[in-house]
Write an enzyme that holds these catalytic residues in place. Structure first.
Site, mmCIF file in Angstrom:
data_model
loop_
_atom_site.group_PDB
_atom_site.id
_atom_site.type_symbol
_atom_site.label_atom_id
_atom_site.label_comp_id
_atom_site.label_asym_id
_atom_site.label_seq_id
_atom_site.Cartn_x
_atom_site.Cartn_y
_atom_site.Cartn_z
ATOM 1 C CG ASP A 93 -1.917 -1.154 1.161
ATOM 2 O OD1 ASP A 93 -2.670 -1.238 0.178
ATOM 3 O OD2 ASP A 93 -1.919 -1.983 2.095
ATOM 4 N N GLY A 94 2.119 1.157 0.384
ATOM 5 C CA GLY A 94 2.959 2.343 0.506
ATOM 6 C C GLY A 94 3.212 3.062 -0.800
#
Length: 422
Positions: A93-94
């Site tokens: 998700d980063g």
């Protein structure tokens, strides 16, 4: 897809309202891949599972391997987006956090953030990928099965609207979040489990057990605006004005009061890409854009009188979510939808036993944790919130990324972005 299937899909999309069918061919995707996400196998997974799918679907793509922290952020901030029909992220998700904030740092942010985003899970958490899969009504899967499912969704190219949440920090940073804001147990596990990254998604299980062994209590003040409050609805002027247009010069009237934001800049502290999360970055200052946070008072002023202030000040965790999953095996907010315009706020009060907290996380795998009738667990749907930690040190995360510690507030902006999600 034959004519009957196409008609049926159009009908479904019409009923759902927020989804629209994209039939333009050929499609051109810009794919950003973080080779160090998860176990470090993202590139091999792409070549082994996704590349052929894109070719068979007639989708042209350009693959860029990110080389450093904030590489993707810088790229999308300056890119000619007209060359691409979608930006696709293969990572955890980063990397999507970088892309979203890079788009929102552009002068043409209103147009840029409408570029459809695609997600291919290649990291440890993969929460948004799991949320997309859940939103599609499919049976829960993980690992490579989740990747293949998201690959098919990507090739179909149906686009949904996506909520984004504006997060204001005491340091005058303003970030845009697509997933979560966390403090306490959840954020500690997320950051402290980085040392177990080599085991993939299991790092969170290991981190949870380690943190349970030395359970902490976190002191602070929590306030929020419930969704049913009539004052949570914007006026026509507020909903269409931009952040830059509306912000006054004085500190007392700004969303993040430590500095007046009009004409000032923000610095990102994201740690998502190619570097450990324990180290914060200091990239070049960036201009502030985005919609007005019309529900928020400045952080150096009290919250509005119609907000709810939680009386308890001792917590085990506070997590605000705007997607269904906190990780690919953690259905933390089962009722959440990609574009429901709601922050799903969950907090656990101090006094819960280790055994009960472990049971809570085990039940979260299938979304049953909110039905355990645990008196220490509170779940409420809100439009905005403020968190003021009392302890001088701690960890706060936004979309799993470490941010500056201190008072923080957030407001959701419904349907601000677009996501390939059906």
């Amino acid at each position: 897809m034959d004519a009957t299937q196409l008609k049926s899909t159009r009908h479904i999309c019409s009923c759902l309202g927020a989804i629209q069918l994209e039939v333009k061919r050929p499609l051109k995707f810009l794919i950003l891949l973080n080779p160090h996400s998860g176990k470090g196998h993202a590139h091999a997974l792409f070549k082994g599972n996704v590349q052929r799918m894109l070719q068979d679907a007639g989708i042209q793509h350009t693959l860029i391997i990110t080389e450093r922290q904030n590489h993707a952020r810088e790229l999308v901030r300056e890119a000619d987006l007209s060359k691409w029909d979608a930006l696709v992220i293969m990572s955890g998700d980063g990397l999507l956090f970088e892309v979203v904030n890079g788009l929102m740092e552009r002068e043409d942010w209103e147009e840029a953030i409408q570029t459809p985003l695609g997600v291919l899970p290649g990291g440890s958490g993969n929460a948004l990928a799991a949320s997309i899969h859940h939103f599609s009504g499919l049976q829960a899967v993980s690992s490579e099965e989740l990747l293949i499912s998201c690959g098919f969704i990507l090739c179909k190219g149906l686009v949904s609207q996506l909520d984004l949440t504006s997060v204001c920090l005491a340091s005058s940073q303003r970030l845009f979040s697509f997933l979560s804001l966390a403090w306490g147990f959840v954020s500690d596990v997320d950051i402290e489990s980085e040392k177990y990254r080599h085991v993939g998604a299991a790092r969170f299980t290991v981190g949870t057990l380690v943190r349970l062994a030395s359970l902490r209590v976190y002191r602070g003040k929590l306030a929020y605006l419930p969704t049913e409050n009539p004052m949570s609805q914007p006026s026509l002027v507020d909903s269409t004005a931009t952040f830059r247009q509306r912000l006054p010069q004085s500190n007392s009237d700004s969303c993040c009061p430590s500095n007046g934001l009009l004409g000032h800049t923000l610095q990102n502290s994201s740690n998502s890409n190619n570097t450990p999360k324990s180290k914060q970055s200091n990239p070049s200052p960036l201009s502030v854009f985005g919609p007005t946070d019309f529900l928020l008072n400045p952080l150096n002023q009290p919250v509005p009188g119609h907000w709810t202030v939680v009386q308890d000040e001792d917590f085990v965790l506070v997590v605000a979510m705007y997607q269904s999953h906190l990780a690919e095996d953690m259905l933390a907010a089962p009722a959440s939808r990609l574009d429901d315009g709601i922050i799903h706020l969950i907090y656990v009060k101090a006094g819960i036993s280790r055994r009960s907290l472990l049971h809570l996380f085990l039940a979260m795998e299938k979304g049953g944790h909110l039905n355990t009738n645990c008196p220490h667990v509170v779940y409420v749907k809100v439009k905005a919130l403020r968190l003021e930690p009392y302890s001088p040190k701690g960890i706060i995360t936004v979309d799993g990324e470490l941010v500056d510690y201190g008072p923080v507030q957030a407001q959701i902006h419904g349907s601000l972005a677009r996501l390939i999600a059906w």
